[in-house]
Write an enzyme that holds these catalytic residues in place. Sequence first.
Site, PDB file in Angstrom:
ATOM      1  N   ARG A  52      16.873  -3.462 -19.347  1.00  0.00           N
ATOM      2  CA  ARG A  52      15.431  -3.658 -19.173  1.00  0.00           C
ATOM      3  C   ARG A  52      14.620  -2.523 -19.772  1.00  0.00           C
ATOM      4  NH1 ARG A  52      14.810  -5.196 -13.020  1.00  0.00           N
ATOM      5  NH2 ARG A  52      15.981  -3.279 -12.826  1.00  0.00           N
ATOM      6  N   GLU A  89      24.552   3.951  -8.380  1.00  0.00           N
ATOM      7  CA  GLU A  89      24.557   3.831  -6.919  1.00  0.00           C
ATOM      8  C   GLU A  89      25.651   2.887  -6.448  1.00  0.00           C
ATOM      9  OE1 GLU A  89      21.259   1.378  -5.075  1.00  0.00           O
ATOM     10  OE2 GLU A  89      20.466   1.587  -7.097  1.00  0.00           O
TER      11      GLU A  89
END
Length: 162
Positions: A52, A89
């Site tokens: 993105r 993460e």
Amino acid sequence: MIRSIPDYPEPGVLFRDITPLLADAAALRTVVEAMIAPFEGRFDVVAGVEARGFLLAGAAAIAAGVGLVPIRKQGKLPRPAAAVSYDLEYGSATIEAHDDMPVGCRVLLLDDVLATGGTLRAAHELVDRLGARVVGTAVLMELEALGGRALVGDVHAVFRVS
């Protein structure tokens, strides 16, 4: 215009979907201008992090009248000149880039989200390995609770989410 999607790409992760914002021309122009404004005239190229970040960086490069350098996931480039591995993460990854920037080139680094900071820190290291210089880092959104700024340093965020 930014949707929160729970448990994507895996349970426990709250994904921020920016596609509604990207689909709105006025909103896209507004956020891209806000991302690059603090760095106006101080960069030669925009580097965007897959995937993105590419979308935002392409629009930013056109708006600023500069070139674009894609930072891709491992194995997506035909001639990677440098690679950096890092932790996410919810896993780990490697990013790569070509050596198309001149040595000493001033780079504005863009991505969509600052979360834990691993991706942006790796992108900084990648640009350095290629002999260019990051003069600014901007993201559409910072997820403050994940503490990425502590790892990356100064980042311009259009939106901050606690």
